[in-house]
Design a protein around this motif. Structure first.
Motif, short mmCIF file in Angstrom:
data_model
loop_
_atom_site.label_atom_id
_atom_site.label_comp_id
_atom_site.label_asym_id
_atom_site.label_seq_id
_atom_site.Cartn_x
_atom_site.Cartn_y
_atom_site.Cartn_z
N GLY A 529 45.40 39.97 37.21
CA GLY A 529 45.06 40.24 38.59
C GLY A 529 43.67 39.77 38.96
N VAL A 530 42.65 40.48 38.50
CA VAL A 530 41.28 40.22 38.92
C VAL A 530 40.86 38.80 38.57
N ASP A 531 41.11 38.37 37.33
CA ASP A 531 40.69 37.04 36.91
C ASP A 531 41.38 35.94 37.71
N GLN A 532 42.56 36.23 38.24
CA GLN A 532 43.30 35.24 39.02
C GLN A 532 43.10 35.40 40.52
N GLY A 533 42.35 36.42 40.92
CA GLY A 533 42.17 36.68 42.34
C GLY A 533 43.42 37.23 42.99
N ALA A 572 34.34 42.99 35.97
CA ALA A 572 35.57 43.06 36.78
C ALA A 572 35.35 43.88 38.03
N GLY A 573 34.59 44.96 37.91
CA GLY A 573 34.28 45.79 39.08
C GLY A 573 33.45 45.03 40.09
N ILE A 574 32.44 44.31 39.61
CA ILE A 574 31.58 43.54 40.52
C ILE A 574 32.37 42.45 41.20
N GLU A 575 33.20 41.72 40.45
CA GLU A 575 33.97 40.63 41.05
C GLU A 575 34.95 41.15 42.10
N SER A 576 35.60 42.28 41.83
CA SER A 576 36.52 42.86 42.81
C SER A 576 35.78 43.28 44.06
N ALA A 577 34.58 43.83 43.91
CA ALA A 577 33.78 44.22 45.07
C ALA A 577 33.34 42.99 45.85
N ARG A 578 32.96 41.93 45.15
CA ARG A 578 32.60 40.69 45.85
C ARG A 578 33.78 40.19 46.69
N ILE A 579 34.94 40.20 46.10
CA ILE A 579 36.12 39.75 46.85
C ILE A 579 36.36 40.65 48.05
N TYR A 580 36.12 41.95 47.90
CA TYR A 580 36.34 42.87 49.02
C TYR A 580 35.36 42.60 50.17
N THR A 581 34.17 42.09 49.87
CA THR A 581 33.23 41.79 50.96
C THR A 581 33.82 40.77 51.93
N THR A 582 34.74 39.95 51.48
CA THR A 582 35.29 38.91 52.35
C THR A 582 36.26 39.48 53.38
N SER A 583 36.60 40.76 53.25
CA SER A 583 37.47 41.39 54.25
C SER A 583 36.66 42.11 55.33
N ILE A 584 35.34 41.99 55.29
CA ILE A 584 34.46 42.61 56.28
C ILE A 584 34.12 41.58 57.36
#
Length: 843
Positions: A529-533, A572-584
């Motif tokens: 999941g996370v590693d593949q986005g 993994a936590g940081i990368e998931s949070a970075r990806i979540y910033t793109t929904s703001i």
């Protein structure tokens, strides 16, 4: 070959488009003439250079160098779309509408070392384009295109294709708020609906779903190329005095009309506002390319922070009243049985209670956040909530199946009526239901009441159910049919932190078995999941498209890292949070202009979507806009502490400040959807259980800010995340520390009042009740002053304030012990921590 080429895009049957792609089908061929002259022109900055060469087909881009690394397969051609009649919307979004004219510019003029003008003439239009290096951002090239129509019809300009990027070289591609991934996805439904890979065919996203307007591609060689429309290009979602989200001015794609991998913009969108021209009319399109030797997050941050000026909203926002005042008003509201529709009824032999609109109507009664409800009962000494807790406990017990069978130990659904429990829609049960409504909810309740034998028994039952459903590789299925037990969604994979329920079981019981299973699940999600986005959502009414679960994934991995110390989980936590910033949302840039809602004047920033997130991508954001429930705010503050990346803190603060236009003043509850703005007083209590979530995220956010501003010297133990809507956590079940002093978090309705809405307050009481610790924070980029009044009788009758000690900040002037007031002056984004000495009258 002619330097003027007009091509029609083949129409693809809708059934094939949504479920399959023939990857061997021929693509439209762009012009590709050989260089016929040594004549060249060049744009260059210290880190970027582009060179064009004149050929028989026009001016071809033949070299792009980024900090010493060449960008392969440079192109330089442009597409212009034309349609005599308004094209069908579906065909437009599949990027197949209109006649496509593809060309290299026929004329070029070197205006300076940093600017070039190109020109070209088509049968339907004349096109001029000026390219110039941005002096402020040498990684960027600003482009202004002007089209003059020669025929009546509909027009759209595409950003020129700089390079045909190698699909095998793809490291990451995304259009923020729409789709993401490390691979091209041939299943267009999975790509465009679930954001699991990027579409392998041309497909447009529009600005209404998009957090930041910056389609981009990162290559395995470390280069990222993005194309970003200049601020002001997209539509204003609230223009003058009405909702104008239906306007669409910018389309985005990661594959152009010739099936080449490249970020591309279209403006105006063919058939949409601004695209219909008469002969002689002109349109102008401004955008920039940002080409950097950097990862996607750096380029995204550049687009959001530098180009769309996200931090600027903090300079103009201000609060009419504080978040802590909102909590105070919500406490009053939640105690109103009639207005919140509190009901009790019997189900499965339990006398249960919940907030609902109407008992007996399926899907209308629920417990949104039992952890926050228990915190209110205990930390706020709320007698109404305390009286409701047994009914809420019974609700949780009834929600779990205890009889034998396939669903033994499972939480049966989210909503309840007199007949039983149900999923949001449909007849299915998800393993994630058990993580949410048994493990999280009962786990948080057990933090407050650790000796509750029945809840402990039920928590183990839920953990066993999760273990039984877990596959050998560590994964879970998304859902099972209630009756047949067959897979409800055989086409979906559970890229969610379902494993978090077993982490809770380990934290409550300490059993190694639960931690091992949680790690197994986390490792599977990390790799697949996370590693593949790839992520999946939790909203059943949208068939689980990408949503809050991405932020919960971030929080879950951070908690797993705390327990195991494994650095992979932190990353993994940081990368998931970075990806979540793109929904703001970061566009359009908020300002001070006057707008009207139902005739009432507001400043643009008061009703801006900037800083707000979505319910789910490619979902309600397109029509209803972002939501006001910002559970991610506390997580983003913590991520700033972890990474030092300013965008996290900026987004957290932008979401939390200056939102009173969306809040019911009397009850402190905000509307859920942005488009309910004209009906705030009507809709703020439409979902009364949302008040628990709102108190929960506000508490989590303010405590995160206090931890940050005190350099970790204010810290309270955190419980587990809330179910469903995000990563905010429960507090108040155990004492925390305030500058080395033990203290219990306390709320008291009506205890605090301040004349400055930018002042936030948290209070904590020493075990002997002799000291009240006051945490006062200035939520402004400017120094702030205010007068605080404290009603100590809310803590206990006859309580007197006798003195104070400043633990952080400056001494409070104008202290009046008799009146219970003090004056505060706090630096920008600062915190004052004051220990107030108390004693009972007569002692």
């Amino acid at each position: 070959m002619n330097n003027q080429t007009s091509l029609r895009y083949p129409v693809i049957a809708a059934a094939c488009l949504f479920f399959c792609i023939d990857m061997d089908s021929p693509a439209e061929s762009p012009p590709s003439g050989a260089t016929g002259s040594d004549s060249t022109i060049r744009l260059a900055s210290p880190v970027l250079s582009l060179e064009w060469a004149r050929s028989d087909d026009g001016w071809l881009l033949h070299q792009i160098d980024v900090a010493g690394t060449p960008l392969e397969k440079p192109q330089g051609y442009t597409n212009v779309l034309f349609s005599r009649g308004k094209p069908p919307g579906g065909e437009v979004m599949r990027d197949g509408a209109g006649t496509n004219s593809t060309f290299f510019f026929s004329h070029a003029e070197q205006l300076s070392d940093t600017a070039i003008r190109f020109q070209h003439s088509l049968p339907v239009a004349d096109i001029e384009s000026v390219w110039e290096i941005d002096a402020a951002h040498p990684t960027d090239i600003r482009v202004t295109m002007r089209l003059t129509a020669k025929s009546d019809g509909f027009y759209s300009i595409a950003s020129p294709t700089l390079a045909a990027l190698d699909r095998d070289g793809l490291e990451w591609g995304m259009i923020p708020g729409n789709w993401y991934g490390r691979e091209m996805e041939t299943n267009i439904q999975h790509a465009t609906r679930y954001s699991q890979g990027i579409p392998a065919l041309p497909y447009l996203a529009n600005e209404r779903n998009s957090g930041t307007l910056s389609p981009m591609i990162t290559l395995k060689n470390g280069l990222t190329i993005a194309v970003i429309p200049e601020p002001g290009t997209s539509a204003d979602p609230w223009k003058h005095d009405a909702n104008s989200r239906s306007d669409m001015r910018v389309g985005m794609s990661l594959v152009n009309r010739h099936k080449q991998l490249t970020p591309v913009l279209y403006s105006p969108i063919l058939g949409e506002k601004g695209s219909e021209l008469g002969s002689g009319d002109t349109i102008r399109f401004q955008f920039r390319y940002s080409i950097q030797a950097a990862d996607w997050f750096s380029v995204f941050n550049h687009a959001a922070s530098n180009i769309y000026q996200l931090p600027s909203i903090l300079d103009i926002q201000e609060n009419r009243y504080s978040l802590s005042e909102r909590v105070d008003r919500m406490l009053y509201f939640l105690g109103d049985d009639e207005r919140t529709h509190w009901n009790t009824w019997e189900v499965f032999g339990y006398e249960v209670g919940a907030i609902s609109a109407k008992v007996g109507q399926v899907g209308r009664a629920k417990h949104a956040d039992p952890g926050t409800m228990t915190m209110i009962a205990r930390s706020a000494a709320d007698s109404v909530m305390e009286q409701r807790l047994p009914y809420m406990r019974n609700f949780k017990l009834a929600q779990q199946q205890t009889g034998p069978g396939f669903f033994h130990g499972a939480a049966l659904g989210e909503y309840a009526d007199a007949e039983g429990f149900y999923s949001e829609v449909g007849n299915w049960i998800e393993p994630l239901f058990t993580t949410y409504y048994t493990m999280i909810d009962m786990g948080n309740m057990l933090l407050f009441d650790p000796d509750d034998a029945k809840l402990r028994e039920r928590l183990r039952l839920g953990a066993k159910a999760l273990l039984n459903w877990q596959h050998e590789d560590g994964s879970w299925d998304v859902a099972y049919d209630v009756f047949s037990h067959e897979l409800t969604f055989p086409d979906l994979i559970d890229y969610r932190p379902t494993w978090y329920g077993l982490l809770i079981a380990h934290r409550i019981f300490g059993d190694a078995e639960y931690l091992e299973a949680a790690i197994k699940g986390a490792d599977w999600q990390l790799a697949n999941g996370v590693d593949q986005g790839r992520f999946l959502g939790v909203c059943g009414d949208t068939r689980n498209v990408w949503d809050f679960a991405t932020a919960q994934t971030a929080q879950a991995y951070m908690e797993l890292h705390e327990i195991t110390g494994d650095e992979r989980y932190r990353e993994a936590g940081i990368e998931s949070a970075r990806i979540y910033t793109t929904s703001i949302f970061t566009h359009p840039i908020a300002n001070d202009s006057i707008k009207k809602v139902n005739g009432q004047e507001f400043r643009d920033w008061e009703i801006s979507q900037v800083g707000l997130g979505v319910e789910h991508i490619r979902g309600t954001a397109a029509g209803r806009g972002p939501i006001l429930l910002t559970s991610h705010a506390g997580l983003f503050v913590r991520m700033y502490e972890e990474t030092g990346e300013q965008i996290f803190l900026t987004m957290a603060r932008a979401s939390a400040r200056g939102r009173q236009a969306f809040v019911g003043d009397e009850i402190g509850v905000s509307i859920y959807y942005w488009d309910s703005l004209p009906h705030v007083e009507r809709d703020t209590d439409r979902f009364p259980w949302h008040a628990f979530w709102q108190i929960g995220w506000i508490t989590d956010y303010l405590l995160a800010e206090a931890h940050l501003r005190s350099n970790g010297r204010i810290e309270f133990p955190a419980g587990f995340m809330t179910p469903k809507v995000g990563p905010h956590r429960t507090f108040g079940f155990a004492p925390g520390e305030v500058f080395g002093h033990e203290a219990d978090l306390v709320f008291r309705q009506g205890m605090l009042a301040c004349d400055n809405g930018d002042m936030e307050f948290i209070t904590a009481l020493s075990p002997d009740h002799g000291t009240l610790y006051l945490l006062a924070m200035n939520q402004s980029p400017n120094e702030g002053s205010g007068t605080l009044t404290i009603d100590f009788s809310k803590l206990a009758p006859d309580l007197r304030w006798t003195g104070q000690e400043v633990l952080q900040g400056t001494a409070a002037p104008g202290v009046d012990h008799e009146e219970g007031s003090m004056s505060l002056t706090i630096p920008a984004w600062g915190v004052h921590v004051i220990a107030l000495e108390l004693e009972k009258a007569g002692e």
